[in-house]
Scaffold this active site. Structure first.
Site, short mmCIF file in Angstrom:
data_model
loop_
_atom_site.label_atom_id
_atom_site.label_comp_id
_atom_site.label_asym_id
_atom_site.label_seq_id
_atom_site.Cartn_x
_atom_site.Cartn_y
_atom_site.Cartn_z
N LYS A 1 -13.54 -0.60 5.63
CA LYS A 1 -14.08 -1.45 4.56
C LYS A 1 -15.19 -2.36 5.08
CE LYS A 1 -10.82 0.09 1.75
NZ LYS A 1 -9.95 0.82 2.69
N TRP B 1 0.85 -1.20 0.00
CA TRP B 1 0.00 0.00 0.00
C TRP B 1 0.88 1.24 0.00
CZ3 TRP B 1 -1.86 2.66 4.89
CH2 TRP B 1 -2.79 3.66 4.60
N ASP C 1 -1.09 -5.63 9.18
CA ASP C 1 -2.03 -4.59 8.77
C ASP C 1 -3.30 -5.32 8.33
OD1 ASP C 1 -3.42 -2.47 7.77
OD2 ASP C 1 -1.89 -1.80 6.36
#
Length: 465
Positions: free
Chosen positions: A311, A194, A275
């Site tokens: 999300k 990311w 993560d």
């Protein structure tokens, strides 16, 4: 392995983990909470120093005292949305930002979020400050969601959990902790990862390097190269691992692969930093998407973990998340918690309450929790359906090319293998907006647009080499 970015640590800490000795690594936890001194002369300088000795009059006559500040480059992900909004092509697609959309490509507020907010309004909660650690019922719920209610780590009180500002803020608090209490430790990031990971650790004064992860030839995981790089990493290094739905590739290790990765971390005395941004959103199962983290916990490996509810609950703007430290004893967890709280206090004082109340209400209410699981399965199912449709359209366009990577990958993203020139063709010729590394967000794609996207991808592979 790509070039490393090394940021000198400004902190000298007397701590077991500051020593690189194997014996110290085995016998001490990283959460010892000992004191430190900061040398003024060694503070990190990340930008040119600006002279502020001019008088106001002199400054106004010669320009701002900030005139030498350089222009920051546009954000590679958020900049895609800006360009998309300015485009007038009616067929345009925004596949850059990782945000879920309905089949009509509209933002979606989960039913359970609306129901939770209705309950909260009926209770009449106040808007008082939260403690530095955050909302207590949220912290308990998020730890149990991550590790399982029956986790021995929770029973033994070997976890320190602090509510933070979604995944980004949680990573940033963790990065500040590493900089302060693990001086000189380098963070290893998967290549690719990311885009914000590098900024987060560099801005915290933590040096980073990369380990092999993605195999461009197979469009899959290069486990052998990954394990080789982890074996070469200095002991005491921090290794960032995507718990599920790797961003940007959508390529995840198998259960057997995760066991080998855990072996490498144990053998080389590395500190994992998970993560977890997509628990429940990747496969549709909260349990399955947490299996990698739970494996490490069950094996007694100490680690950090950042969580996000952007999300899986669609709470993008509420900034709900947590930073966790899973440790080998409760005393270390208590001291680590105190220091994480102190870092949070200096950084943003205390976290926002509304989103945390939504999350804790949903997790703790059996009816809402069951409906949430259904909605996550529905969202994950829509993305899987879009994957299958895109694959079918790509095969129709060009049956000679192997497109199976589209359905092998998991989560909201697909790593297409398009290079930067081909991505430019996607945007300039077809008005399809995506990041330059070839990542597309399938959460922003509808079945109705799959044929259009497949045509553009095939054209870019063939004609924009």
């Amino acid at each position: 392995m790509m070039a490393a970015v090394t940021v000198p640590s400004p902190v000298a800490v007397k701590t077991g983990l500051a020593s690189r000795g194997i014996a110290n690594r085995r016998s001490s936890s990283f959460g010892n909470g000992q004191t430190h001194r900061v040398s003024q002369s060694s503070r990190l300088t990340s930008a040119p120093r600006l002279s502020v000795t001019r008088t106001r009059a002199a400054s106004s006559s010669s320009g701002s005292f900030l005139k030498d500040v350089t222009q920051a480059p546009p954000d590679p992900i958020l900049g895609v949305s800006v360009a998309f909004r300015e485009c007038t092509n009616p067929d345009k697609l925004n596949l850059g930002v990782g945000a879920y959309r309905t089949e009509d490509l509209k933002p979606y507020v989960l039913d359970v979020v609306k129901l939770a907010e209705t309950q909260m309004l009926a209770v009449g909660y106040d808007k008082e400050y939260l403690p530095m650690q955050g909302l207590a019922e949220f912290n308990t719920a998020t730890a149990e969601l991550l590790l399982g209610k029956d986790s021995q780590v929770i029973t033994d009180k070997r976890i320190a959990t602090v509510q933070s500002l979604s995944g980004t803020g949680s990573l940033r608090v963790g990065a500040a902790f590493i900089q302060k209490f693990l001086p000189g430790a380098k963070v290893y990031l998967p290549s690719p990862t990311w885009g914000n990971h590098k900024n987060i650790f560099a801005d915290a004064g933590v040096g980073w390097d990369e380990y092999s992860y993605y195999d461009s030839k197979t469009i899959g995981l290069d486990l052998e190269a990954m394990l080789h790089d982890l074996e070469k990493a200095p002991e005491g290094s921090v290794v960032v691992l995507h718990g599920c739905a790797h961003n940007p590739t959508g390529v995840d290790p198998t259960t057997e692969d995760w066991a080998k990765i855990a072996d490498a971390c144990e053998k080389n005395h590395l500190i994992p930093f998970f993560d977890v941004a997509y628990q429940g959103f990747a496969s549709g199962s909260l349990e399955e998407d947490a299996s990698s983290v739970r494996l490490f916990a069950e094996r007694g490996i100490e680690f950090f973990c950042a969580q996000s509810y952007s999300k899986n609950l669609g709470l993008y703007a509420e900034r709900v998340g947590a930073i966790n430290a899973v440790l080998s004893d409760s005393a270390a967890a208590t001291k680590t918690l105190s220091q994480l709280n102190r870092i949070a206090r200096a950084m943003y004082s205390n976290p926002p309450v509304h989103g945390a109340r939504i999350a804790s209400t949903v997790i703790n209410d059996p009816v809402l929790f069951a409906r949430w699981n259904e909605e996550m399965m529905e969202m994950a199912g829509r993305i899987k359906t879009v994957r299958a449709s895109l694959y079918d359209e790509l095969v129709t366009q060009n049956g000679d090319k192997d497109w199976s990577f589209v359905t092998r990958q998991i989560g909201m993203f697909s790593f297409t293998g398009l290079n930067e020139r081909q991505v430019t063709n996607m945007t300039e010729k077809h008005a399809i907006y995506m990041t330059k590394d070839g990542r597309i967000s399938l959460a922003g794609l509808s079945q109705a647009k799959c044929a259009y996207l497949a045509t553009a991808i095939d054209d870019s592979f063939k004609n924009a080499k």
